[in-house]
Design a protein around this motif. Structure first.
Motif, short mmCIF file in Angstrom:
data_model
loop_
_atom_site.label_atom_id
_atom_site.label_comp_id
_atom_site.label_asym_id
_atom_site.label_seq_id
_atom_site.Cartn_x
_atom_site.Cartn_y
_atom_site.Cartn_z
N CYS A 395 2.65 -12.45 -19.83
CA CYS A 395 3.29 -11.28 -20.30
C CYS A 395 2.35 -10.20 -20.69
O CYS A 395 1.60 -10.54 -21.40
CB CYS A 395 4.39 -11.72 -21.49
N GLY A 396 2.73 -8.91 -20.28
CA GLY A 396 2.07 -7.69 -20.90
C GLY A 396 0.81 -7.45 -19.91
O GLY A 396 0.34 -6.41 -20.25
N ARG A 397 0.36 -8.44 -18.99
CA ARG A 397 -0.73 -7.94 -18.06
C ARG A 397 -0.04 -7.13 -16.88
O ARG A 397 1.06 -7.62 -16.43
CB ARG A 397 -1.25 -9.17 -17.75
N THR A 398 -0.69 -6.45 -16.52
CA THR A 398 -0.37 -5.55 -15.18
C THR A 398 -0.25 -6.48 -13.92
O THR A 398 -1.23 -7.50 -13.73
CB THR A 398 -1.27 -4.50 -14.79
N LEU A 399 0.33 -6.24 -13.05
CA LEU A 399 0.35 -7.25 -11.79
C LEU A 399 -0.93 -7.12 -10.94
O LEU A 399 -1.15 -8.28 -10.42
CB LEU A 399 1.52 -6.78 -10.70
#
Length: 452
Positions: A395-399
């Motif tokens: 969660c919170g990490r870019t794709l």
């Protein structure tokens, strides 16, 4: 998980095929020994010959140790008795029953606990609802809905006249002028997960993720001429036609049903007083022409024979009917279907299977299971909806930072009231809804399964 499937007709066979592929411990009950032997040869399953509503047969099938019973016999009454008996023998078992008779609709929901039902499925009613939705947007071959209708994956066919023919996906936004994402392409019968440089060509069927409120804009900018459906012709007077006509006449749409059986025509006339019921052979060119098939806005072929439905649909398209919908019971030969222009294809069996598979996966994974599961691209891919929770990784990490499994694509993220077609800089947090498309070669039970 130990599952008993009671009844090995079209629905039972489809469920056996799908659940066996997912590795479930299956036992199949049927009164037809030849059908059982065929399934036993094809799949690694147990079979029991006999009446699925019989206590002795259910005990032989291991009902006391089973987690789920799926009653798919041809008679509603048998399915209800089967579920009641199974629950009497095993109070912890989950039960799913197919109940199709419209006369039982209110009764089933009012007496659900008495019948010991965890879930009721009605393939014919599901098919009617799907067809009604297609009639609202005549330009789409198929519509799969998520988040209570806010996000959809729609199917479009590319032909030589399409504005998207010979266009790379990177250039598509300049044509459609609304937020969309092509999540799969069916080309020559094979599903492809396309990149931005993928060039669409005539004959492709594309699956587009879009917000429901931009569907009209999408069709308009593609130059797909749509008009409000005012008159619909239904070929075949079965249960799907009854449910559909009932829904359409409440919307003020003029409905004609062509049915060959005189007694069935009398029944439909009594149940649908506002619908025009015509006794006759719907495969008769003379009858179709005399009833004005070329002047209707939509034609839905829903007889009990797939071959007949296909022939009537092809004739309707040759007459210039703007929208044709074909009901098929058997859709295993997807290569053949891909080469035929049958308009929209609706399979009650497939719709019902999706619902049951979603329930089974939720039982296996009580927390984090898919909220919605749809099969797309002729069964070669799945589209799923998940809620990101405190157990969700990344969660919170870019794709663009994430390592997703091969063939997995994140196609939409819902953040509260804000919906987003993602790019590399997009991310999801706890509480967001994440939409994923993946090939059928792997099963995704929860959101964490998409990561390497």
């Amino acid at each position: 998980m130990k599952i008993i499937i009671a009844g090995n007709g079209k629905m039972g066979a489809a469920l056996t095929r799908q659940l066996a592929a997912e590795g479930d411990d299956l036992t199949l009950i049927d009164s037809n020994m030849k059908v059982l032997e065929s399934s036993e040869e094809r799949y690694d399953i147990m079979v029991v010959h006999g009446n699925c509503a019989s206590m002795d047969v259910l005990l032989q099938a291991g009902v006391k140790e089973a987690d789920l019973l799926i009653a798919m016999a041809g008679a509603d009454e048998v399915n209800l008795l089967c579920c009641m008996t199974a629950h009497g023998l095993n109070a912890n078992i989950h039960t799913i029953a197919r109940v199709c008779n419209p006369e039982y609709t209110n009764q089933i929901y009012a007496m659900r606990d008495m019948f010991a039902l965890s879930m009721v499925v009605n393939p014919e009613r599901q098919a009617a609802t799907e067809i009604e939705r297609l009639l609202k947007y005549p330009g789409f071959l198929k519509r799969d809905t998520f988040t209570k209708g806010r996000v959809e994956i729609v199917e479009l066919r590319i032909d030589e006249r399409s504005k998207l023919c010979n266009v790379a996906l990177n250039d598509m936004d300049g044509i459609v002028k609304c937020k969309t994402l092509v999540c799969a392409v069916l080309r020559d019968g094979k599903a492809v997960a396309p990149g931005g440089n993928f060039v669409l060509r005539a004959g492709d069927r594309i699956y587009v993720t879009a917000f429901t409120n931009v569907l009209a804009t999408l069709l308009k900018n593609l130059g797909v001429v749509t008009h409000k459906v005012k008159r619909v012709m239904l070929c075949g007077g079965g249960r799907v036609s009854y449910y559909l006509a009932n829904q359409l006449q409440n919307s003020g749409i003029q409905v004609q049903i062509i049915e060959q059986n005189a007694e069935r025509c009398r029944q439909l006339s009594a149940m649908l007083p506002s619908t025009c019921i015509i006794q006759g052979d719907s495969s008769s060119q003379f009858l179709l022409e005399s009833e004005g098939v070329s002047g209707c806005d939509a034609l839905a072929t829903m007889t009990g024979m797939d071959e007949l439905n296909m022939i009537i649909s092809l004739y309707g398209l040759s007459c210039g009917v703007p929208q044709v919908i074909t009901k098929l019971g058997h859709i295993e030969n997807t290569d053949l279907l891909g080469k035929l222009s049958l308009g929209s294809v609706v399979s009650p069996k497939e719709l019902c299977c999706n619902t049951i598979v979603q329930y089974v996966r939720a039982m296996k994974n009580q927390t984090g299971a898919a909220l919605t599961v749809h099969t797309i691209a002729d069964g070669q891919a799945e589209a799923m909806e998940f809620l990101a929770d405190e157990r969700t990784k990344n969660c919170g990490r870019t794709l663009k930072e994430l390592k997703l499994k091969k063939g997995v694509l994140v196609v939409c993220i819902l953040k509260g009231a804000k919906m987003e077609i993602p790019n590399g800089d997009s991310y999801f947090n706890i509480g967001d809804i994440v939409y994923v498309v993946t090939g059928r070669e792997r099963t995704i039970y929860q959101l964490n399964d998409i990561f390497e």
